[in-house]
Motif scaffolding. Sequence first.
Motif: not given
Length: 455
Positions: A238-251, A282-287, A305-307, A389-393
């Motif tokens: 439940k936590l994974v799904l809610v957090t993932t969907i929220t981040l996808i929409l927000l991103g 918006g979704v590709t920063p999810r690694t 925001f991507t960071i 540099v921060f982005f790369e790290a």
Amino acid sequence: MLYYDILTLEVGIITLGAKSLSPAQFLVLGYIIVISIGTLLLSLPIATVNQQGLSLIDSLFTATSATAVTGLIVVNTSTYFTFFGQMVILLLIQIGGLGFMTTSTLFALLLGKKINLSERRILQEELNHFDLAGLIRLVRYVTLLTLGIEFIGAVLLFFKLIYKYPVPQAIFYSIFHSISAFCNAGFDLFGNSLANFTSDFYVNMVITSLFIIGGIGFAVIADLYRYRKFERFSLNTKLVLVTTITLILLGTVVIFILEYSNPATLKNLSLKGKLLGAYFQGVTPRTAGFNSIATGKMRSASLFFTIILMFIGASPGSTGGGLKTTTAGTLIAVVANLVRGEDEVILFKRNLARDIVYKALAVTIISLGWVIFITMILTITETANFLQVFFEAVSAYGTVGLSTGITGSLSTIGKIIIVLTMFLGRVGPLTMATAIGEKEQKGKIKYPEEKVLIG
């Protein structure tokens, strides 16, 4: 033969590692061995088009990036490596995505070897599983699921790529990008990631579906298949799904707003292209590490925001890295409950165990500490600006693979720092969280309780 040799060596050290090393130590050793073999193979003349091989540091960087399923590159994968070199990278991605111990165990099972208790403890460490029961069954499930999804992804991509490339090349490209996407690796053979497919709905959906599925975790996929109703899912799912969907929409929404009028990214695209470009970025920063618009040309607000998205990353027990969605979700729940004045952390009508909260806080502080430390070092050793540099790290620690374009120009010291960061990002959060979460015998002495001022 290459795959056989590597896995034979993996199986050969299982017994030694299980007997003489802790699970965390064994996993670190295993990944070091895989990366070392990859480094050696990529430095061979046969691995590169110029027949000179990569330098040792660049071979190490590429092998680590592939095994850590990161995607940061110092040379162009499509033009610099031969078919042999690309196959080595693909093999390292697959081992890194499945996990060193998972591939070793699978191969051991195929050879008829029994997995003892010590080896199961190592598996438990790598798979982030709650208990020892059903681990071997889980390995089979993870392997079959991975290969099955990658096969489906390759077939779907082939239907598109067959119109752009000769059949043999279309087949290899389809397999390579399906595995790279599902394993959240971000390596590509197009030369510019997915910039040629920014407005292509079909390719965007196939690639993003692969890395989203790979990034939510095998336990979550099992829950989705088994129960199919949100009410019956475990708290983790439940936590994974809610957090993932929220981040996808927000991103998607934030990138769309910030980059809408940027002539270097979305401005000159159609509305469909803008929406697809914003969604993908918006979704590709999810690694995932792929990009369909020029990351280095995004506005500073978008990069920052991507960071944040890269630092959060994917979910536990998945092919992705980062802090993990459950960790971020737990911390948000802690803050929300504290604001409401509640002593217990409640999520979906469940009381979250206190040791989980401590673990989430510890992993977050350790992760932030490391990122801050290496960012400081990189600002000294590199000529790029602070945000780059921060982005790369963060990209390296989250095993994301996105870059503003400075990876190839990193100094030798900078490359070594990023190599260490990618390695820690792959094995660190999991092993550190497990080590921190281990229960110790409580002492007989109980000290007086006292408070300090907070805030």
